[in-house]
Design a protein around this motif. Structure first.
Motif, PDB file in Angstrom:
ATOM      1  N   ASN A  53       0.589   4.022  -3.018  1.00 37.38           N
ATOM      2  CA  ASN A  53       0.159   5.387  -2.740  1.00 37.38           C
ATOM      3  C   ASN A  53       1.220   6.410  -3.115  1.00 37.38           C
ATOM      4  OD1 ASN A  53      -2.606   5.800  -1.155  1.00 37.38           O
ATOM      5  ND2 ASN A  53      -1.811   3.755  -0.768  1.00 37.38           N
ATOM      6  N   GLU A  54       2.472   6.094  -2.859  1.00 37.56           N
ATOM      7  CA  GLU A  54       3.552   7.002  -3.253  1.00 37.56           C
ATOM      8  C   GLU A  54       3.599   7.156  -4.770  1.00 37.56           C
ATOM      9  OE1 GLU A  54       6.916   5.229  -1.298  1.00 37.56           O
ATOM     10  OE2 GLU A  54       6.496   6.282   0.583  1.00 37.56           O
ATOM     11  N   TRP A 109       0.802  -1.217   0.000  1.00 39.44           N
ATOM     12  CA  TRP A 109       0.000   0.000   0.000  1.00 39.44           C
ATOM     13  C   TRP A 109       0.842   1.278   0.000  1.00 39.44           C
ATOM     14  CZ3 TRP A 109      -4.407   0.745  -1.891  1.00 39.44           C
ATOM     15  CH2 TRP A 109      -5.263   1.780  -1.491  1.00 39.44           C
ATOM     16  N   GLN A 110       1.904   1.308   0.783  1.00 41.33           N
ATOM     17  CA  GLN A 110       2.740   2.507   0.817  1.00 41.33           C
ATOM     18  C   GLN A 110       3.306   2.814  -0.570  1.00 41.33           C
ATOM     19  OE1 GLN A 110       6.046   2.444   3.573  1.00 41.33           O
ATOM     20  NE2 GLN A 110       6.745   4.475   2.952  1.00 41.33           N
ATOM     21  N   LYS A 111       3.875   1.833  -1.212  1.00 37.74           N
ATOM     22  CA  LYS A 111       4.472   2.024  -2.532  1.00 37.74           C
ATOM     23  C   LYS A 111       3.417   2.457  -3.548  1.00 37.74           C
ATOM     24  CE  LYS A 111       7.208  -0.336  -6.046  1.00 37.74           C
ATOM     25  NZ  LYS A 111       7.828  -1.599  -6.442  1.00 37.74           N
ATOM     26  N   TYR A 119      -0.295  10.933   1.820  1.00 36.23           N
ATOM     27  CA  TYR A 119      -0.423  10.376   3.167  1.00 36.23           C
ATOM     28  C   TYR A 119       0.361  11.175   4.205  1.00 36.23           C
ATOM     29  CZ  TYR A 119       4.124   7.881   2.906  1.00 36.23           C
ATOM     30  OH  TYR A 119       5.444   7.549   2.813  1.00 36.23           O
ATOM     31  N   GLN A 120       1.434  11.854   3.778  1.00 30.56           N
ATOM     32  CA  GLN A 120       2.224  12.645   4.716  1.00 30.56           C
ATOM     33  C   GLN A 120       1.423  13.808   5.293  1.00 30.56           C
ATOM     34  OE1 GLN A 120       3.110  11.669   1.662  1.00 30.56           O
ATOM     35  NE2 GLN A 120       5.206  10.852   1.682  1.00 30.56           N
ATOM     36  N   THR A 143       1.565   7.390   8.751  1.00 26.74           N
ATOM     37  CA  THR A 143       2.029   6.007   8.735  1.00 26.74           C
ATOM     38  C   THR A 143       1.270   5.103   9.694  1.00 26.74           C
ATOM     39  OG1 THR A 143       3.728   6.524  10.382  1.00 26.74           O
ATOM     40  CG2 THR A 143       4.355   6.732   8.058  1.00 26.74           C
ATOM     41  N   TYR A 203      -0.524   4.959   5.320  1.00 26.59           N
ATOM     42  CA  TYR A 203       0.064   5.337   4.016  1.00 26.59           C
ATOM     43  C   TYR A 203      -0.982   5.620   2.938  1.00 26.59           C
ATOM     44  CZ  TYR A 203       4.187   3.430   6.285  1.00 26.59           C
ATOM     45  OH  TYR A 203       5.176   3.173   7.183  1.00 26.59           O
ATOM     46  N   SER A 204      -2.181   5.975   3.324  1.00 24.48           N
ATOM     47  CA  SER A 204      -3.255   6.197   2.342  1.00 24.48           C
ATOM     48  C   SER A 204      -3.282   7.626   1.814  1.00 24.48           C
ATOM     49  CB  SER A 204      -4.617   5.886   2.966  1.00 24.48           C
ATOM     50  OG  SER A 204      -4.755   4.518   3.195  1.00 24.48           O
TER      51      SER A 204
END
Length: 194
Positions: free
Chosen positions: A36-37, A32-34, A158-159, A164, A173-174
């Motif tokens: 979303n990035e 999911w993090q990757k 997400y930041q 996180t 991380y969405s």
């Protein structure tokens, strides 16, 4: 076996069952993090945004990267809207829908929240009231740039969202995508409506 050991044994079985390599179930938020990035970076580089807004708390001289911005598509703006905009300490009343980026089960993104029942009816739907400073940074940044009556689609990295950590039914991380209509706002000090 006491109740504590029974619960631990059941939880252990659930964990083992959900980790089975032979299980064909779809993992909704795998990597999911990757994802979303990559989604946000591609969106940031796209030329079809009306504008981007820099995180409200950054001074002009601070170097920034693309995750310090929210992306805005202006869906509607009233021609005769007052110049006033909400401040960080103000209270707003908004209609909104929030969803995530697309995933295996949700081709348009999982809808995690909204302020009204479908179908939307301007006459009967009651906007939700929030303190601007009580919202995620990306949404606060957008609201402080809106005029009463504006309808925007805002994409928040997400930041500037929940970061996180998981938040209810929003996984860590969405990227958050909101459609917002600013109905009303009040200043904290005076209680004036705009």
């Amino acid at each position: 076996m006491n109740i504590k050991h029974y619960i631990l044994a059941c939880l252990s079985l659930l964990v083992l069952a959900s980790c089975s390599e032979k299980d064909d179930t779809v993992v909704e938020y795998a990597d999911w993090q990757k994802k979303n990035e990559q989604f946000f970076e591609a969106a940031y580089l796209a030329a079809d945004w009306d504008f981007t807004l820099r995180k409200y708390s950054l001074r002009d001289e601070v170097a920034t990267n693309h995750t310090d911005f929210v992306l805005v598509e202006e869906l509607y703006s009233e021609d005769d809207a007052p110049e006033a905009k909400p401040f960080l300490n103000d209270t707003v009343q908004i209609h909104y829908v929030g969803h995530l980026i697309p995933s295996p089960s949700y081709s348009t993104g999982f809808q995690f929240d909204q302020s009204y029942q479908e179908p939307f009816d301007m006459e009967t739907s009651v906007p939700t009231k929030f303190a601007v400073n009580g919202l995620v940074t990306g949404l606060s940044t957008a609201l402080m740039n809106m005029h009463k009556g504006d309808v925007w689609q805002v994409t928040v990295p997400y930041q500037l969202g929940y970061g996180t950590v998981d938040n209810g039914n929003v996984p860590a991380y969405s990227t958050l995508i909101f459609e917002i209509r600013l109905e009303e706002f009040w200043t904290k000090k005076k209680g004036d409506r705009y």
